[in-house]
Write a protein that holds these residues in place. Structure first.
Motif, PDB file in Angstrom:
ATOM      1  N   ALA A 174      47.129  34.896  48.502  1.00  0.00           N
ATOM      2  CA  ALA A 174      48.471  35.815  48.590  1.00  0.00           C
ATOM      3  C   ALA A 174      48.551  37.669  49.545  1.00  0.00           C
ATOM      4  CB  ALA A 174      49.214  36.326  47.043  1.00  0.00           C
ATOM      5  N   GLY A 175      47.148  37.786  49.821  1.00  0.00           N
ATOM      6  CA  GLY A 175      46.462  38.952  50.553  1.00  0.00           C
ATOM      7  C   GLY A 175      45.828  40.530  49.613  1.00  0.00           C
ATOM      8  N   LEU A 176      46.410  39.993  48.175  1.00  0.00           N
ATOM      9  CA  LEU A 176      46.575  41.077  47.264  1.00  0.00           C
ATOM     10  C   LEU A 176      44.734  41.168  46.772  1.00  0.00           C
ATOM     11  CD1 LEU A 176      49.384  39.526  44.958  1.00  0.00           C
ATOM     12  CD2 LEU A 176      49.406  41.476  46.931  1.00  0.00           C
ATOM     13  N   LYS A 177      44.036  42.288  46.884  1.00  0.00           N
ATOM     14  CA  LYS A 177      42.606  42.789  46.807  1.00  0.00           C
ATOM     15  C   LYS A 177      42.541  43.491  46.129  1.00  0.00           C
ATOM     16  CE  LYS A 177      42.959  39.573  50.282  1.00  0.00           C
ATOM     17  NZ  LYS A 177      42.969  40.112  51.776  1.00  0.00           N
ATOM     18  N   ASN A 178      43.326  43.961  45.527  1.00  0.00           N
ATOM     19  CA  ASN A 178      42.586  45.242  44.233  1.00  0.00           C
ATOM     20  C   ASN A 178      44.056  44.566  42.894  1.00  0.00           C
ATOM     21  OD1 ASN A 178      41.016  46.419  45.685  1.00  0.00           O
ATOM     22  ND2 ASN A 178      42.968  46.664  47.142  1.00  0.00           N
ATOM     23  N   VAL A 179      43.552  44.233  41.960  1.00  0.00           N
ATOM     24  CA  VAL A 179      43.366  44.096  41.016  1.00  0.00           C
ATOM     25  C   VAL A 179      43.656  43.992  39.872  1.00  0.00           C
ATOM     26  CG1 VAL A 179      44.657  41.578  39.509  1.00  0.00           C
ATOM     27  CG2 VAL A 179      44.476  41.782  41.966  1.00  0.00           C
ATOM     28  N   GLU A 198      36.933  35.570  37.457  1.00  0.00           N
ATOM     29  CA  GLU A 198      35.693  34.789  38.472  1.00  0.00           C
ATOM     30  C   GLU A 198      35.355  34.287  39.676  1.00  0.00           C
ATOM     31  OE1 GLU A 198      34.152  31.889  35.833  1.00  0.00           O
ATOM     32  OE2 GLU A 198      33.627  30.215  36.813  1.00  0.00           O
ATOM     33  N   ASN A 199      36.928  33.734  39.565  1.00  0.00           N
ATOM     34  CA  ASN A 199      37.248  32.860  41.073  1.00  0.00           C
ATOM     35  C   ASN A 199      37.833  33.987  42.093  1.00  0.00           C
ATOM     36  OD1 ASN A 199      37.733  31.312  43.004  1.00  0.00           O
ATOM     37  ND2 ASN A 199      39.676  30.358  41.938  1.00  0.00           N
ATOM     38  N   PHE A 200      38.688  34.909  41.356  1.00  0.00           N
ATOM     39  CA  PHE A 200      39.003  36.361  42.269  1.00  0.00           C
ATOM     40  C   PHE A 200      38.037  37.307  43.301  1.00  0.00           C
ATOM     41  CE2 PHE A 200      40.734  40.416  42.796  1.00  0.00           C
ATOM     42  CZ  PHE A 200      41.471  40.180  44.074  1.00  0.00           C
ATOM     43  N   THR A 201      37.101  37.548  42.395  1.00  0.00           N
ATOM     44  CA  THR A 201      35.865  38.311  42.886  1.00  0.00           C
ATOM     45  C   THR A 201      35.039  37.163  43.708  1.00  0.00           C
ATOM     46  OG1 THR A 201      34.705  37.642  40.919  1.00  0.00           O
ATOM     47  CG2 THR A 201      35.859  40.126  41.078  1.00  0.00           C
ATOM     48  N   LYS A 202      34.425  35.902  42.995  1.00  0.00           N
ATOM     49  CA  LYS A 202      33.984  34.908  44.266  1.00  0.00           C
ATOM     50  C   LYS A 202      34.666  34.803  45.711  1.00  0.00           C
ATOM     51  CE  LYS A 202      34.795  30.307  43.359  1.00  0.00           C
ATOM     52  NZ  LYS A 202      33.366  28.809  42.803  1.00  0.00           N
ATOM     53  N   GLN A 203      36.270  34.969  45.920  1.00  0.00           N
ATOM     54  CA  GLN A 203      37.016  34.898  46.989  1.00  0.00           C
ATOM     55  C   GLN A 203      36.780  35.814  47.784  1.00  0.00           C
ATOM     56  OE1 GLN A 203      38.526  32.497  47.894  1.00  0.00           O
ATOM     57  NE2 GLN A 203      37.893  31.615  45.494  1.00  0.00           N
ATOM     58  N   GLY A 205      38.156  39.394  46.204  1.00  0.00           N
ATOM     59  CA  GLY A 205      38.667  40.197  45.999  1.00  0.00           C
ATOM     60  C   GLY A 205      38.358  41.205  44.239  1.00  0.00           C
ATOM     61  N   LYS A 206      39.038  42.574  44.163  1.00  0.00           N
ATOM     62  CA  LYS A 206      38.104  43.717  43.599  1.00  0.00           C
ATOM     63  C   LYS A 206      39.242  43.717  41.823  1.00  0.00           C
ATOM     64  CE  LYS A 206      36.741  47.994  43.564  1.00  0.00           C
ATOM     65  NZ  LYS A 206      37.391  49.598  43.721  1.00  0.00           N
ATOM     66  N   ILE A 207      38.637  43.990  40.837  1.00  0.00           N
ATOM     67  CA  ILE A 207      39.056  43.535  39.999  1.00  0.00           C
ATOM     68  C   ILE A 207      39.300  45.576  39.875  1.00  0.00           C
ATOM     69  CG2 ILE A 207      39.653  43.941  37.289  1.00  0.00           C
ATOM     70  CD1 ILE A 207      40.431  41.836  38.425  1.00  0.00           C
ATOM     71  N   VAL A 208      39.982  46.141  39.608  1.00  0.00           N
ATOM     72  CA  VAL A 208      40.198  47.571  39.504  1.00  0.00           C
ATOM     73  C   VAL A 208      40.591  48.385  38.383  1.00  0.00           C
ATOM     74  CG1 VAL A 208      40.973  48.220  42.299  1.00  0.00           C
ATOM     75  CG2 VAL A 208      42.975  48.143  39.885  1.00  0.00           C
ATOM     76  N   GLU A 209      40.876  47.141  36.824  1.00  0.00           N
ATOM     77  CA  GLU A 209      40.530  47.948  36.171  1.00  0.00           C
ATOM     78  C   GLU A 209      40.943  46.528  35.049  1.00  0.00           C
ATOM     79  OE1 GLU A 209      41.590  52.007  34.933  1.00  0.00           O
ATOM     80  OE2 GLU A 209      42.309  52.014  33.669  1.00  0.00           O
ATOM     81  N   GLU A 210      40.182  46.620  34.179  1.00  0.00           N
ATOM     82  CA  GLU A 210      40.541  45.958  32.423  1.00  0.00           C
ATOM     83  C   GLU A 210      40.528  46.486  31.283  1.00  0.00           C
ATOM     84  OE1 GLU A 210      37.069  43.254  32.322  1.00  0.00           O
ATOM     85  OE2 GLU A 210      36.120  43.570  34.463  1.00  0.00           O
ATOM     86  N   LYS A 231      48.361  52.332  40.506  1.00  0.00           N
ATOM     87  CA  LYS A 231      49.334  51.120  41.475  1.00  0.00           C
ATOM     88  C   LYS A 231      48.311  49.803  42.363  1.00  0.00           C
ATOM     89  CE  LYS A 231      51.691  55.205  43.423  1.00  0.00           C
ATOM     90  NZ  LYS A 231      51.865  55.768  42.448  1.00  0.00           N
ATOM     91  N   PRO A 232      47.714  48.593  41.501  1.00  0.00           N
ATOM     92  CA  PRO A 232      46.886  48.106  42.015  1.00  0.00           C
ATOM     93  C   PRO A 232      47.890  47.571  43.032  1.00  0.00           C
ATOM     94  CG  PRO A 232      47.193  47.770  39.357  1.00  0.00           C
ATOM     95  CD  PRO A 232      47.850  49.044  40.079  1.00  0.00           C
ATOM     96  N   ASP A 233      46.995  46.443  43.131  1.00  0.00           N
ATOM     97  CA  ASP A 233      47.931  45.042  45.038  1.00  0.00           C
ATOM     98  C   ASP A 233      49.313  44.151  43.940  1.00  0.00           C
ATOM     99  OD1 ASP A 233      47.659  46.552  46.672  1.00  0.00           O
ATOM    100  OD2 ASP A 233      45.359  44.920  47.328  1.00  0.00           O
TER     101      ASP A 233
END
Ligand code: BEZ
Length: 402
Positions: A174-179, A198-203, A205-210, A231-233
């Motif tokens: 969906a074009g959302l890269k920072n989650v 696991e899948n998002f970073t494989k694609q 994407g970047k996890i900005v905070e957990e 302000k993540p995507d």
């Protein structure tokens, strides 16, 4: 006629009264007659949350299980079914005692439970130690069909990895890269957000905070403020039951849903849409069920569930229904004789169930192989959008089946 006997040794909070009848034992008259001892009813222990944030989930699993048994005239594999119910309150610290009472004192033939991953892992340990047949109708703890897998343990729901993994690709595409991710600090939260990551970073994407908070806390304000600052995507989350109601409403009340789309595994919106109201409109989630799945089994199930309970069925009711269907397959294979354990387990492992969720079969670890659907909340329902991952099998990491 049935008799109700209090299950001894439970705390006052562990007991239910009234229609739910938890911690009571229904004993059919023939059970008391030695002449018919051979055909004694099969005793099913239902260990579920009937109070707390997951109370509705437990009640729907219970209703779904009983609906299937009623449709079979009160029998599975020709064997009459009786129930012992225990409210586990979603409390891991009480789980071993509750399970030991069902297995030791009440001598149930099979245990069906539970919802909470931490409670389920304590149940798995007792089931492994005592070789009790255990059917898990919800809790997704990966280890139950991973390192702790066993021949006598089946799951009719999902591993925590399963519904969240496909969402990693959906969000990235969906074009959302920072989650940012947000969840409760316990196995289901960690494993659900972990599978998404696991899948998002494989694609790419970047996890900005957990972000996490203790289960079952619902004071989200500080974390919502943090999301507004970051302000993540998009945000990916795992919450369920009462917590999911509050989180989705608070997210919308803070105005975040207008600029930062909220995603999650389908527990975020399943069985809770009425309470969430407008706040959930348009939300996309992934799960092994959608309300409007266009198959005859789903249509028949929803109609029957509504007729029995006056309520709309959801994934939890489906999982309860399928747990009884799986037990039925096993008991049918042995003419109701659950002591023919190897044959019964073999039939259950090979079961192919025409579930309301679509085709349901089991992998070597006894975890479901099933479609994961992308759904969108429209008209107060979780409506089918597409199949996000066809026949998804959990990797069953660490499972060495004896
Ligand atoms: C769990 O604890 O495994 C769980 C609870 C509610 C919904 C989904 C998973």
């Amino acid at each position: 006629m049935t008799h109700r006997i209090l299950l001894p040794g439970l705390t006052r909070r562990g007991l239910l009264t009234g229609a739910a009848g938890a911690a009571t034992l229904a004993v059919a008259p023939q059970l008391r007659s030695p002449a018919v001892a051979q055909k004694a009813p099969l005793k099913v222990g239902l260990m579920l949350p009937y109070t707390g944030t997951y109370a509705k989930l437990g009640q729907f699993i219970d209703n779904g299980f009983r609906l299937y048994v009623e449709q079979k005239g009160g029998k599975l594999g020709g064997r009459e079914i009786t129930f012992v119910q225990v409210d586990d309150e979603s409390k891991p610290e009480a789980a071993t005692d509750n399970m030991n009472r069902l297995v030791g004192r009440e001598k149930v033939d099979v245990v069906v439970g539970t919802v909470h991953s931490g409670v389920a892992m304590a149940m798995v340990k007792v089931a492994r130690d005592n070789n009790t047949l255990l059917i898990i109708p919800n809790a997704g703890a990966n280890d139950a069909t991973g390192p702790q897998c066993a021949a006598n343990i089946f799951r009719t729901s999902f591993s925590n990895w399963q519904p969240s993994y496909p969402m990693g690709k959906v969000v990235f595409d969906a074009g959302l890269k920072n989650v940012a991710t947000i969840t409760w600090r316990y196995a289901a939260g960690a494993e659900s957000t972990g599978a998404f990551k696991e899948n998002f970073t494989k694609q790419g994407g970047k996890i900005v905070e957990e972000m996490t908070l203790p289960f079952p806390e619902v004071e989200f304000q500080a974390l919502l403020t943090r999301i507004a600052t970051l302000k993540p995507d998009a945000v990916f989350s795992f919450f369920a039951g009462g917590g999911a109601v509050k989180f989705v409403k608070d997210y919308a009340a803070a105005g975040l849903n207008k600029t930062i789309p909220l995603y999650g595994s389908g527990f975020l919106t399943d069985g809770v849409l009425e309470a969430q109201g407008e706040a959930a409109n348009g939300m996309k989630t992934t799960l092994h069920y959608a309300d409007n799945l266009d198959n005859p089994a789903n249509k028949a199930f929803l109609a029957a569930f509504k007729a029995k309970t006056k309520m709309d069925g959801d994934i939890y009711a489906v999982q309860g229904f399928d747990s009884a269907a799986l037990l039925d397959v096993g008991l049918n294979a042995v003419g109701g004789d659950d002591k023919a354990r190897d044959k019964m387990i073999d039939a259950m492992a090979k079961a192919k169930i025409d579930s309301p969720r679509g085709p349901l079969s089991f992998n070597k670890a006894h975890n479901p192989i099933q479609h994961i659907y992308l759904r969108e909340v429209r008209n107060g329902r979780n409506e089918f959008v597409s199949i996000a991952h066809e026949s998804l099998d959990d990797p069953a990491r660490g499972c060495r089946m004896a």
